[in-house]
Design an enzyme around this catalytic site. Structure first.
Site, PDB file in Angstrom:
ATOM      1  CD  GLU A   1       3.096   4.125 -15.147  1.00 50.74           C
ATOM      2  OE1 GLU A   1       1.927   3.881 -14.818  1.00 50.74           O
ATOM      3  OE2 GLU A   1       4.069   3.429 -14.773  1.00 50.74           O
TER       4      GLU A   1
ATOM      5  NE  ARG B   1       7.373   5.687 -12.277  1.00 44.39           N
ATOM      6  CZ  ARG B   1       6.380   5.090 -11.664  1.00 44.39           C
ATOM      7  NH1 ARG B   1       5.960   5.537 -10.506  1.00 44.39           N
ATOM      8  NH2 ARG B   1       5.780   4.038 -12.180  1.00 44.39           N
TER       9      ARG B   1
ATOM     10  CG  HIS C   1       4.320   1.193 -17.836  1.00 50.87           C
ATOM     11  ND1 HIS C   1       3.660   1.044 -16.629  1.00 50.87           N
ATOM     12  CD2 HIS C   1       3.359   1.472 -18.770  1.00 50.87           C
ATOM     13  CE1 HIS C   1       2.358   1.217 -16.826  1.00 50.87           C
ATOM     14  NE2 HIS C   1       2.146   1.461 -18.108  1.00 50.87           N
TER      15      HIS C   1
ATOM     16  CG  ASP D   1       7.289   0.838 -14.685  1.00 53.50           C
ATOM     17  OD1 ASP D   1       8.404   1.380 -14.807  1.00 53.50           O
ATOM     18  OD2 ASP D   1       6.258   1.455 -14.381  1.00 53.50           O
TER      19      ASP D   1
ATOM     20  CD  GLU E   1       3.326  -1.559 -13.509  1.00 56.45           C
ATOM     21  OE1 GLU E   1       2.185  -1.173 -13.215  1.00 56.45           O
ATOM     22  OE2 GLU E   1       4.194  -0.822 -14.011  1.00 56.45           O
TER      23      GLU E   1
HETATM   24  C1  LER Z   1       1.701   1.714 -12.490  1.00 57.95           C
HETATM   25  O1  LER Z   1       1.895   1.328 -13.822  1.00 57.95           O
HETATM   26  C2  LER Z   1       2.962   2.029 -11.826  1.00 57.95           C
HETATM   27  O2  LER Z   1       4.023   1.822 -12.362  1.00 57.95           O
HETATM   28  C3  LER Z   1       2.872   2.631 -10.513  1.00 57.95           C
HETATM   29  O3  LER Z   1       4.135   2.853  -9.985  1.00 57.95           O
HETATM   30  C4  LER Z   1       2.105   3.937 -10.648  1.00 57.95           C
HETATM   31  O4  LER Z   1       2.375   4.787  -9.615  1.00 57.95           O
HETATM   32 MN    MN Z   2       4.177   1.237 -14.476  1.00 60.03          MN
END
Ligand code: LER
Ligand code: MN
Length: 276
Positions: free
Chosen positions: A250, A221, A215, A189, A156
């Protein structure tokens, strides 16, 4: 256009600080709860891979017709202080060994393993190449083990304020190519992408060959729709470029974890249903 994208809810025993998880409790409870809200899968976060040995997990998956999408490993770094690039060889080999236990569990559950902040940080400006070499060594061992166990790990890109290297999709793709990794692919993400990518949609198009997991969180967020990211276009580019995997919730558990879990699925399901 047909879309088989499924959704997943992040589950953890205890949410510490402002971690972006939406269910706090045992894994079997989290599986039943995710099902009751209309999620298809759960993403399980544990500090210790042994937590995944709970026989109640399999029973809850069966009873609720659910699957595990991915195993999170960030707690190894955040809670247990292990890093794949630690300058202490003992710490590094404990990190690799713990990640192998996650691969074992993923092989049982037929799910992905996330590689996030367990990559550690570059300790000083001139140590970039040294850190990449240590990471390459650890990742090569994990890649070989994952291949034996027929597991895919997803690396990631994480924003610069949490990890100070390999922050965008292009850097992760370069790293995968440089070390010739086969069972380590990439996840994205949207929260991190908003900070690090020049153009989120183009980054998805350019790196689609590597993307295996997603994500979704908005620019702040919170759940998709509570910030200023254009999720309609993000969903569209994912689907039109052939993404058929899982999108996981997430995001921050605000104003409460229950509200965020409910609003996330309402918002994302609403967008996906336009394609079915
Ligand atoms: C983990 O998936 C992520 O995105 C981190 O920023 C978790 O704090
Ligand atoms: Mn993430």
């Amino acid at each position: 256009m047909n879309c088989n994208i499924r959704t997943s809810l992040t589950v953890i025993k205890e949410i510490i600080g402002d971690a972006p998880f939406l269910f706090e409790g045992t894994f079997p409870e989290g599986i039943a709860y995710a099902h009751s809200l209309g999620y298809d899968c759960v993403e399980l976060h544990s500090t210790d891979p042994e937590e995944l040995g709970d026989p109640g997990i399999e029973a809850a998956l069966r009873e609720n017709g659910m699957q595990i999408s991915a195993l999170g490993t960030g707690r190894l770094y955040v809670n247990a202080g292990l890093s794949l690039t630690s300058d202490d060889p003992q710490n590094r080999s404990e990190a690799v060994a713990a990640m192998m236990r996650y691969i074992d569990a993923a092989s049982r559950f037929d799910c992905l393993v996330i590689i996030g902040c367990v990559r550690g940080n570059v300790p000083s400006k001139d140590a970039y190449e040294e850190t990449i070499a240590l990471l390459g060594e650890s990742m090569t061992k994990l890649d070989e083990y994952a291949r034996q166990k027929q597991v895919t790990m997803v690396f990631e890109p994480i924003n610069r304020y949490e990890n100070n290297y390999l922050c965008n999709t292009y850097e992760i793709a370069d790293f995968i190519r440089r070390f010739d990794l086969t069972n380590i692919r990439m996840m994205i993400d949207t929260f991190h992408m908003n900070i690090e990518e020049v153009d989120i949609l183009q980054a998805i198009r350019d790196n689609m060959d590597y993307i295996r997991y997603v994500h979704f969180a908005d620019s702040n967020r919170w759940w998709p729709g509570k910030g200023h990211l254009d999720f309609t276009s993000i969903v569209d580019v994912l689907i039109k470029n052939g993404y058929n995997g899982i999108i996981s919730a997430e995001c921050l558990p605000l104003p409460s974890k229950e509200a965020a879990a409910g609003e996330w699925i309402r918002s994302v399901r609403g967008m996906l249903d336009n394609y079915e």
